[in-house]
Design an enzyme around this catalytic site. Structure first.
Site, mmCIF file in Angstrom:
data_model
loop_
_atom_site.group_PDB
_atom_site.id
_atom_site.type_symbol
_atom_site.label_atom_id
_atom_site.label_comp_id
_atom_site.label_asym_id
_atom_site.label_seq_id
_atom_site.Cartn_x
_atom_site.Cartn_y
_atom_site.Cartn_z
ATOM 1 N N PRO A 282 20.579 -56.374 57.281
ATOM 2 C CA PRO A 282 21.716 -56.965 56.566
ATOM 3 C C PRO A 282 21.453 -58.319 55.901
ATOM 4 C CG PRO A 282 22.028 -57.126 58.934
ATOM 5 C CD PRO A 282 20.810 -56.286 58.725
ATOM 6 N N LYS B 234 22.553 -56.505 50.996
ATOM 7 C CA LYS B 234 22.245 -55.570 49.907
ATOM 8 C C LYS B 234 22.854 -54.170 50.074
ATOM 9 C CE LYS B 234 19.978 -58.171 47.287
ATOM 10 N NZ LYS B 234 20.996 -58.768 46.439
ATOM 11 N N HIS C 299 30.875 -67.130 44.393
ATOM 12 C CA HIS C 299 30.003 -68.208 44.857
ATOM 13 C C HIS C 299 28.892 -68.452 43.841
ATOM 14 C CE1 HIS C 299 31.038 -68.030 49.425
ATOM 15 N NE2 HIS C 299 32.098 -68.083 48.654
ATOM 16 N N TYR D 16 18.933 -62.273 45.059
ATOM 17 C CA TYR D 16 20.163 -62.426 45.838
ATOM 18 C C TYR D 16 21.383 -61.974 45.031
ATOM 19 C CZ TYR D 16 23.215 -64.544 49.335
ATOM 20 O OH TYR D 16 24.154 -64.751 50.309
ATOM 21 N N TYR E 108 22.466 -69.585 55.492
ATOM 22 C CA TYR E 108 21.509 -68.798 56.281
ATOM 23 C C TYR E 108 20.623 -69.817 56.996
ATOM 24 C CZ TYR E 108 22.602 -64.700 53.376
ATOM 25 O OH TYR E 108 23.236 -63.667 52.738
HETATM 26 C C1 DHB Z 1 27.693 -61.218 54.925
HETATM 27 C C2 DHB Z 1 26.791 -60.389 55.537
HETATM 28 C C3 DHB Z 1 25.467 -60.470 55.216
HETATM 29 O O1 DHB Z 1 24.576 -59.671 55.797
HETATM 30 C C4 DHB Z 1 25.014 -61.414 54.315
HETATM 31 O O2 DHB Z 1 23.706 -61.490 54.041
HETATM 32 C C5 DHB Z 1 25.909 -62.236 53.706
HETATM 33 C C6 DHB Z 1 27.269 -62.145 54.016
HETATM 34 C C7 DHB Z 1 29.138 -61.120 55.261
HETATM 35 O O3 DHB Z 1 29.499 -60.292 56.094
HETATM 36 O O4 DHB Z 1 29.928 -61.899 54.708
#
Ligand code: DHB
Length: 399
Positions: free
Chosen positions: A295, A299, A75, A387, A204
């Site tokens: 999450p 990371k 991506h 990121y 997000y």
């Molecule tokens: C996913 C999980 C995440 O916490 C995140 O920030 C981005 C992607 C995932 O499971 O694809």
């Protein structure tokens, strides 16, 4: 009684333990892995799926990325939503061409396990570690159990890659570290669904009904999350309610969410946790054994792999130059990135979750941050570089 002799005894066949074993082998250092759970369990365990540039580069370098390159999706940007407004943060132009790849953590575990066994690597499943002995000596031991029989791994070092609840951290003396812990007042309900992703890049979203995240696993499988209460339960949510909530929270003009059959549902609590020392004598902790991040931003796995890089540097110094210096410096070096990741994960969590009254002071601060992403390339760059993950060399400049 089964006795196994090796150089590095690894507890845990997750991303950290497996990457460490492969990387050490590449440099002629022997390792054995013991894993509490079964192979089916660790390969089926649904986790996040965001790989930073560093992680992908390492797996490629180790020759472990064939399927990742074929099936993973690179991506080049990410969408951020706030109150129905959507902006895109492009990675390429802001980070000098660094990117992320979406590839499920359990797929990484599958690939690394298969490759390790194919190389003749030793890995015992359903072999819980029972006790660590002699971690303050030059010949520590892992006592374990396998097939109803007791066993011992006799080694030079123990790497505890055994997760948050593992024996590794519990075996450190309590006064050897300071502990930091924050629990967030919300959790994530995550789903996997048989439906084509509704966006080619992640989204997000902050919405007054709560956070939502659109991710994916393949052309036919979507991965999505919504913010729920800490005491919520998957049974409280019908599939229709989940899709409705996702559609409202992720919505923006001219965009439509595809829905389809949900085949996995689970709730994950959100916490930040870490300890300020990841080594005691000949025991080293890596990954979730030493730190948990919320999450948001994906990371967790990447931090585990970064820990492993520093551990490998240390073990190579020991076996190639008979020096303990890099190993004794392990915590200091690893913690710089861990603090950075704690800050970024906290930033993303705070920015996109509903925690305060809509329209309140704190809500306005969230909105001001979101607006600033659109106003300032410098601010967007800060988000992009965190990121995709900062290069290892960046941290070397810090004392
Ligand atoms: C996913 C999980 C995440 O916490 C995140 O920030 C981005 C992607 C995932 O499971 O694809």
């Amino acid at each position: 009684m089964k006795t196994i002799k090796t150089q590095v005894g690894i507890i845990g066949a997750g991303p950290a333990g497996l990457t460490l074993a492969h990387w050490l082998k590449k440099h002629g250092i022997e390792a054995v892995i013991i894993e509490h759970r079964s192979r089916e369990y660790i390969q089926g365990r649904v986790r996040a799926g965001l790989l930073e540039q560093n992680t992908v580069d390492i797996l490629k370098e180790l020759g472990l990325a064939d399927r990742l390159v074929k099936e993973g999706q690179e991506h080049h940007g990410v969408y951020l939503n706030f109150d129905g407004k959507r902006v895109r943060v492009p990675f390429g132009q802001l980070t000098g061409g660094r990117n992320i790849t979406i590839y499920g953590q359990q797929e990484v575990v599958k690939d690394l396990t298969e490759a390790w066994l194919a190389k003749g690597g030793q890995l015992l499943f359903e072999a819980p570690a029972l006790e660590l002995e002699g971690i303050e000596t030059d010949s520590p031991k892992i006592h374990f159990e396998h097939n109803g029989e007791k066993g011992i791994v006799e080694c030079d070092f123990i790497a505890a890659c055994d997760g948050f609840h593992g024996l590794g951290r519990k075996s450190m003396p309590k006064d050897a570290y300071k502990e930091y812990s924050v629990t967030y007042p919300f959790s994530w309900l995550g789903i996997l669904a048989h439906v084509a992703p509704s966006s080619e890049e992640l989204i997000y979203a902050y919405h007054e009904r709560g956070f939502a995240l659109h991710s994916l696993r393949s052309e036919k499988v979507s991965r999505l999350y919504i913010q729920v209460e800490n005491d919520d339960h998957v049974d409280n949510w019908s599939d229709e309610q989940i899709w409705e909530e996702l559609s409202v929270r992720l919505g923006t003009e001219g965009w439509k969410l595809n829905s389809g059959p949900i085949f996995e549902k689970s709730i994950t609590p959100m916490r930040s946790y870490f300890i300020d020392n990841m080594q005691h004598g000949r025991l080293f902790l890596a990954g979730d054994a030493a730190h948990i991040v919320p999450p948001t931003g994906g990371k967790g796995l990447n931090l585990a792999v970064a820990d492993v890089k520093h551990l490998v540097d240390g073990f190579r110094d020991f076996y190639e130059k008979a020096s303990m210096q890099a190993l004794d410096n392990y915590s200091t070096v690893a913690l710089k990135r861990i603090w950075r990741a704690q800050d970024f994960s906290n930033f993303m969590t705070t920015l996109f979750h509903k925690q305060y009254e809509h329209g309140s002071f704190h809500y306005q601060l969230q909105k001001a941050k979101f607006d600033y992403i659109q106003l300032s390339e410098a601010y967007a760059t800060t988000i992009a570089e965190n990121y995709v993950g900062l290069p290892f060399e960046s941290f070397e400049a810090l004392d």
